[in-house]
Motif scaffolding. Structure first.
Motif, PDB file in Angstrom:
ATOM      1  N   ALA A  62       0.839  -1.202   0.000  1.00 27.88           N
ATOM      2  CA  ALA A  62       0.000   0.000   0.000  1.00 27.88           C
ATOM      3  C   ALA A  62       0.870   1.246   0.000  1.00 27.88           C
ATOM      4  N   ASN A 117      -3.822   5.994   1.306  1.00 33.19           N
ATOM      5  CA  ASN A 117      -5.208   5.666   1.617  1.00 33.19           C
ATOM      6  C   ASN A 117      -6.053   5.666   0.345  1.00 33.19           C
ATOM      7  N   LEU A 161      -7.035   0.577  -0.915  1.00 37.45           N
ATOM      8  CA  LEU A 161      -5.749   1.228  -0.717  1.00 37.45           C
ATOM      9  C   LEU A 161      -5.001   1.297  -2.045  1.00 37.45           C
TER      10      LEU A 161
END
Length: 1000
Positions: free
Chosen positions: A420, A423, A432
C-alpha cells in the motif's frame, strides 16, 4: 456661460490649454488637440443633421465632458481627463481599442487581464479582456459607451466587469479617461475612474478599413476588416459599422524566451554574480533543471510507490525511494525502474510548447446608431444605439494525469506485489493505493463563445430655452457557452475496476456508458502512451452556459439655474434605475464534482436592483478679475438604494482656479462606492486546489509540543510525521448570505497646469501635474485559504470549531483538507501618486512638430486584508512598478505624418518585501540566490502615415528593437518561461503593421 479669458490667444494655445485642462495624463500616443481636422470634427459632432447636410459653419455648442453631466461651452474640467483619439490609436499600431486601452499609456503600468492569462482562473473567464485603472481592479473601473454603461460579459460564475472585446472599434472616435472617483456622477464602480468611449457622429457615405499586424517571429498575427457607413438627412441621421477581427495563436514554442524551460535561476555567490550558475544541473540533460510543470516539482513519466530500496538514477542520492522513472536496464530493487528525487524527476514534455502564450480569438461586431427629429416635445430627438458582438476564443493547455492503481489490482501487471502506498482515493474504488502513475497526458483545449448585445433608445430635447432633458432605456444581454476538456472521476474509477476478459486483456466490471478498461501499469502507460479508446472514454468535453442581463432606465435634466455676477450657475439632476441578473449553469459533471483534479462549480444565480437620485451644480464664482481669470466650483451628490444591502450617499466637491492666464489649479475631493458584483454575492461553491505542502500539520511533530499548532494537529489523531498526499481543496463562494456590503472610498485629486507664453519662434510649452490619493475601505475580498489555515491551526479556536476554524474541515478517511473561502468585507486598498505631462509644439518649416511626455509616479500601492493587519505597500515590487512613462514625437507636413513612440516601465524588485516577511531566508539583493528584480524596460515604435483624397495608409513597427520580457527566478511569481507574467511587457516581439482606409 462666459468665455474664459485664459483661452483668448492664438488657436493653437487655446487648444493646448483645453487639452491640458482635460488631461492629467496624456496618452503615450498623445492627442493632436491642436489639429484643425479634429477641431472641425469636434464641432461637427455638435451640429444638427440639417447643419451637417448643408455644410454650414457650426459653433462649438455645449458639450458634456466625462466626469460631469453639465454641458460646457469649452473643454474644461475640474477633474483630470485623458483623451485618446482614433488617429493616435492607428498611428501607434494598435489592432483594436482593447489593445490601446490596455497599453501603459492608459494604465500607467498597472497589470491588466489580457490574452496571456488564458491558462489562469480570472474573473470573466478565459478570453475576457478587462481594464483596471490605478491598479485597483476592473470591478472598480466603470466603462461607458457614449456616456452609458457597458454591462459585464464573459463566462463562468465570476462575470462582473465589461469585456473590452465587445467594443465597436470601427466606430470609436475618441476615448475619454477620467482617473478620479466619480460615483456621485455615475453610480457604482466608478471608484478608480471612468472610461468613456465616444463614437463617430459624422459618418456620411461608406468607409472601408483594413489592418494587418504581423509578428517578426511568427504566430500571433492579427487582421481587422471593417466597413462603416452613414447618412444624414434634414431630420434624421444614421450610421453603423460591421467589424471582423481575428488573431492567431501565439504558442510558447513560437518564442525562444518562452519555450526555454523555466529554471530556478539561482545565483552561485561563490562563482560570481551570474544568475543561473547556482541552478541544479539535470543529469539527463546537463542543463539547469527544467520546472516545466511547477516549481514544486510536479512530475511526469514517474511512478509513485511506498518507500523501498532501489537503484538510484543519475544524480539521485540515497538508496530508498518512493518515486521512480522507467529504466529497463535495472534488474534489482524495483525491477525496471530507477529511483529519482525531487530534483531529478521528469518535468518537461515537448507538448508543453504547444500551450497558448497569447490565445487566439475571433470577433464579429455590429453597431448602429441614429436619431430622428420629432418636431415636438421641445424639438426632441429620438435616438437609438444597437451593439452586437460575438467572441469565439480558445486556449491550448497542458494536462498531467495521476492514475491510482489499487492494491492487488490486476492492472498492476508485473508490479502486483507492491504494498500500500496511500489511503483510498476517489478513483481507487475504496481500495488502498499501491501505485500512482504520474503521466504527461498532453494538450487540452478550452473554447468560449460569447454573444453580447445592447440596445439603447431614448428621447432628448429642450424643456425650455435653458433646460434640456434626456430619457433613456437600455437593455444588455451576454449569453455564453464555455467548453473545456476534463477527466471524469467516476469514469476513471469505473475503468480501474476490471476483471479478465478471458482473452489476455481486461474488461470493466461495470460495462455501462461503453466503459473501456484502463491500461495496465507499464513503462508505456507511465510515459503517456495510452489507448485512444480509453482516453476518449475518460477525457471528454464539458460545456456550461453563463447568462448575464442588465436593464437601465435614466432620466436627466440639465441647464441654467440662476445668474451670478461672473456667470451662470448650471445644474444637472436625474434618477436612475438598474437591475441585473446572473445565471451561470456549469456542466452537470461540474455540478456533481465529477471533474477529476479540476475545479468544480455549483450554479451561480442571483439578481440585484438599485434606485438612485443624483444632482450636480457648477458655480462660476469669479471670472476675468485680478487673481481670478476663472474660479469655478463644482459639487455633486447621489443617493443610492440597493435591494441587496440598503442605501448610501456619495458626494464630490471640486474647483478650478486660474489666477493668471498661464496658471491653472484644480482640486477635488469626494466619496465613491462599489456595490458587490453579483458573482461576489451569489457565486456558487467553486472548488480549486492548493498544493499539499499547505497542510499546516505536515511534520508538526518537529514543533514545540506546547504550541497551538502541535496541540491542534495532534487532536486530529495525526502522526507527528504526517505528510499530506492530496491537495488542499478550496471552495470559493459568494457572500450574500453573510451580509456582504458595498465598498466605500475617498479620493483626493490636486492638479497644477502651466502654460507660459513664449515668443512664437520658440513654440508652445505646456506642463501639468496631478496628485491623486484613493483609499478603499470595507473592500470585498476573500481571506485566502492559506491565511485561513494558518489562523485556524495557530489559534485558540480549533477545539470549539469557531472563528476561522469554521471554514476548515478534514476528511477522516484520507486526512485531506477542505477550506471554505467566501467573499466578505475585509480589505483596505490605497493608491497615491503623481501624473506628469509635458507637451511642446512648434512649427518647423512647412510642418509642425509635437512632443509629449507623460510620467506616472506611484507613491503608494498598499493593501491589507483584515482591519488589524499592517498595511503592506507593494509599490516597486514585481508587477507594481513605481514609475512608468511614455514619449511621443510626431512631425506633420502636408499629407504626411511621422511618429516615434517610447514606452517605459520602471525597474522592479521584491527583495525588501521578502526580507521583511521571510527573515529566515536570504533575500538580501547583494547575496540572495534568487533573482526577483527586473531592470528598466523600454519599448520603441515608429510609423508613417500618408493621407490622400478620401484614403490613407499607415505603416509601422511596434517593439522596434525586438525587446524581450525581463527574466526572474521561477517559482516566486507566475512566469512564462522565466519571464514575469505581466501585461506591461510585450510578448509578441517585433511586429509590423499596415492600415488602409478608404472612403466612398
Amino acid at each position: 456661460m462666459n468665455d474664459h479669458k485664459a483661452l483668448r490667444r492664438n488657436p493653437l494655445s487655446a487648444a493646448l490649454v483645453s487639452a491640458l485642462l482635460l488631461t492629467a495624463t496624456a496618452s503615450a500616443v498623445a492627442q493632436d488637440a491642436a489639429s484643425d481636422e479634429e477641431q472641425s470634427a469636434q464641432q461637427s459632432a455638435q451640429q444638427t443633421p440639417a447643419q451637417q447636410a448643408a455644410g454650414s459653419p457650426a459653433q462649438l455648442g455645449a458639450i458634456t465632458v466625462t466626469g460631469s453631466r453639465i454641458g460646457r461651452d469649452v473643454f474644461n474640467s475640474v477633474s483630470p481627463v485623458q483623451v485618446v483619439t482614433r488617429e493616435e490609436t492607428t498611428l501607434a499600431g494598435f489592432d483594436s481599442t482593447t489593445a490601446a486601452l490596455q497599453s501603459t499609456a492608459v494604465t500607467a503600468g498597472s497589470s491588466q487581464i489580457n490574452n496571456a492569462y488564458g491558462g489562469y482562473v480570472t474573473n470573466g473567464g478565459p478570453g475576457a479582456n478587462t481594464l483596471s485603472l490605478r491598479g485597483l481592479g476592473p470591478e472598480r473601473t466603470l466603462i461607458l459607451l457614449n456616456g452609458r454603461r457597458i454591462a459585464p460579459a464573459g463566462t463562468r460564475g465570476a462575470v462582473g466587469s465589461a469585456d473590452l472585446n465587445v467594443l465597436p472599434s470601427a466606430m470609436i472616435d475618441r476615448v475619454e479617461i477620467l482617473k478620479d472617483g466619480a460615483s456621485s456622477i455615475y453610480g457604482s464602480d466608478a471608484v478608480a475612474g471612468v472610461v468613456n468611449l465616444i463614437t463617430r457622429r459624422n459618418v456620411d457615405g461608406v468607409e472601408f478599413e483594413a489592418q494587418h499586424n504581423a509578428t517578426d517571429g511568427g504566430g500571433g498575427d492579427s487582421r481587422r476588416y471593417s466597413i462603416a457607413f452613414g447618412s444624414t438627412g434634414d431630420r434624421s441621421h444614421f450610421s453603423g459599422s460591421y467589424e471582423y477581427y481575428t488573431r492567431n495563436d501565439l504558442a510558447y514554442g513560437d518564442r525562444a524566451w518562452a519555450s526555454a524551460c523555466p529554471t530556478d535561476m539561482y545565483r552561485d555567490i561563490d562563482a560570481g554574480n551570474y544568475w543561473g550558475s547556482g541552478d541544479y544541473i539535470d543529469p539527463l540533460t546537463g542543463k539547469p533543471k527544467c520546472w516545466g510543470l511547477d516549481a514544486g516539482g510536479v512530475t511526469i513519466n514517474t511512478l509513485g510507490t511506498a518507500t523501498m530500496p532501489g537503484v538510484p538514477g543519475p544524480g539521485t542520492p540515497g538508496t530508498t525511494f518512493n518515486r521512480w522513472r522507467p529504466n529497463s536496464a535495472i534488474t534489482e530493487g524495483l525491477v525496471g525502474f530507477e529511483g529519482v528525487s525531487l530534483e531529478s524527476r521528469d518535468t518537461f514534455d515537448p507538448a508543453m510548447l504547444n500551450q497558448s502564450l497569447i490565445s487566439p480569438v475571433t470577433t464579429h461586431t455590429v453597431f448602429f446608431q441614429g436619431g430622428v427629429d420629432l418636431g415636438a416635445m421641445g424639438d426632441a430627438e429620438f435616438y437609438y444605439e444597437i451593439l452586437g458582438n460575438r467572441r469565439e476564443s480558445s486556449q491550448t493547455g497542458y494536462r498531467q494525469l495521476s492514475l491510482d492503481y489499487a492494491v492487488d489490482s490486476p492492472l498492476l501487471g508485473g508490479l502486483s506485489d507492491l504494498p500500500a502506498f496511500m489511503n483510498p482515493t476517489e478513483t481507487s474504488n475504496g481500495q488502498l493505493v499501491a501505485a500512482r502513475a504520474f503521466i504527461g497526458f498532453g494538450n487540452d483545449r478550452s473554447e468560449q463563445t460569447v454573444d453580447f448585445w445592447r440596445a439603447t433608445a431614448g428621447v432628448r430635447g429642450a424643456l425650455s430655452a435653458n433646460w434640456n432633458y434626456d430619457f433613456m432605456l437600455s437593455k444588455s444581454r451576454s449569453d455564453a457557452d464555455y467548453t473545456f476538456q476534463s477527466f471524469l472521476t467516476d469514469r476513471i474509477a469505473q475503468s480501474m475496476d476490471v476483471v479478465s476478459d478471458g482473452a489476455g486483456g481486461f474488461r470493466c466490471v461495470d460495462t455501462s456508458n461503453g466503459c473501456v478498461a484502463a491500461p495496465v501499469l507499464s513503462s508505456q502507460t507511465i510515459g503517456g502512451i495510452l489507448p485512444q479508446q480509453w482516453k476518449d472514454f475518460v477525457f471528454i468535453p464539458v460545456t456550461g452556459n453563463t447568462l448575464y442581463e442588465e436593464d437601465t432606465f435614466n432620466f436627466n435634466v440639465d441647464g441654467s439655474l440662476f445668474e451670478l455676477p461672473h456667470g451662470t450657475a448650471a445644474g444637472a439632476f436625474g434618477i436612475e434605475y438598474r437591475r441585473a441578473k446572473i445565471d451561470d449553469s456549469p456542466n452537470i459533471h461540474s455540478l456533481n464534482g465529477n471533474l477529476y483534479n479540476l475545479t468544480s462549480s455549483a450554479a451561480t444565480r442571483g439578481k440585484d436592483s438599485v434606485w438612485e437620485a443624483y444632482g450636480e451644480v457648477e458655480l462660476p464664482l469669479l471670472s476675468g478679475v485680478t487673481a481670478a481669470e476663472e474660479l469655478t466650483l463644482n459639487a455633486s451628490a447621489r443617493y443610492t438604494d440597493y435591494q441587496s444591502y440598503g442605501s448610501d450617499t456619495t458626494w464630490k466637491i471640486g474647483g478650478l482656479w486660474t489666477p493668471i492666464r498661464s496658471v491653472s489649479l484644480r482640486a477635488s475631493y469626494g466619496t465613491s462606492y462599489r456595490a458587490p458584483a453579483l458573482f461576489e454575492q451569489f457565486l456558487g461553491g467553486t472548488s480549486g486546489f492548493l498544493a499539499s505542502s499547505n497542510d499546516p500539520c505536515n511534520d508538526y511533530g518537529q514543533r514545540d509540543p506546547n504550541s497551538p499548532r502541535y496541540i491542534n494537529c495532534a487532536s486530529e489523531g495525526l502522526p507527528g510525521d504526517h505528510q499530506a498526499n492530496t491537495s488542499v481543496r478550496v471552495i470559493t463562494q459568494g457572500g450574500a448570505e453573510t451580509g456582504l456590503e458595498a465598498e466605500t472610498s475617498d479620493a483626493l485629486t490636486v492638479g497644477l497646469i502651466l502654460q507660459p507664453e513664449f515668443p512664437a519662434a520658440f513654440g508652445d510649452l505646456s506642463f501639468a501635474v496631478d496628485y491623486y490619493d484613493i483609499e478603499v475601505e470595507n473592500g470585498v475580498a476573500r481571506a485566502g485559504a492559506s491565511y485561513i489555515l494558518s489562523q485556524c491551526y495557530n489559534g485558540p479556536d480549533f477545539a470549539n470549531d469557531t472563528g476561522f476554524c469554521r471554514m476548515v474541515s478534514r476528511d477522516p478517511a484520507n486526512n485531506s483538507l477542505t477550506v471554505l473561502d467566501g467573499y466578505v468585507n475585509l480589505s483596505t486598498d490605497k493608491v497615491r501618486g503623481l501624473d506628469f505631462t509635458t507637451r511642446y509644439v512648434r512649427d518647423i518649416g512647412r510642418g509642425q512638430f509635437r512632443a509629449t511626455a507623460q510620467v506616472t509616479k506611484f507613491l503608494e500601492q498598499a493593501s491589507k486584508t483584515f482591519p488589524d493587519d499592517p498595511l503592506v505597500d507593494y509599490n516597486g515590487m514585481l508587477r507594481y512598478p513605481k514609475m512608468s512613462g511614455q514619449l511621443d514625437l510626431m512631425y506633420r507636413i502636408d499629407s504626411w505624418r511621422f511618429r516615434y513612440g517610447l514606452e517605459w516601465v520602471d525597474g522592479m524588485d521584491s527583495y525588501s518585501y521578502y526580507q521583511e516577511n521571510y527573515p529566515t531566508l536570504d533575500f538580501d539583493p547583494a547575496t540572495s540566490m534568487y533573482k526577483i528584480y527586473t531592470p528598466n524596460y523600454f519599448l520603441s515604435s515608429a510609423s508613417v502615415q500618408y493621407t490622400g483624397d478620401k484614403w490613407s495608409v499607415t505603416a509601422g513597427v511596434r517593439n522596434l528593437f525586438d525587446k524581450e520580457p525581463p527574466t526572474i527566478s521561477q517559482g516566486v511569481y507566475n512566469t512564462v518561461g522565466n519571464a514575469l507574467l505581466y501585461s506591461g511587457y510585450d510578448f509578441f516581439g517585433r511586429s509590423y503593421f499596415v492600415n488602409l482606409n478608404k472612403s466612398f
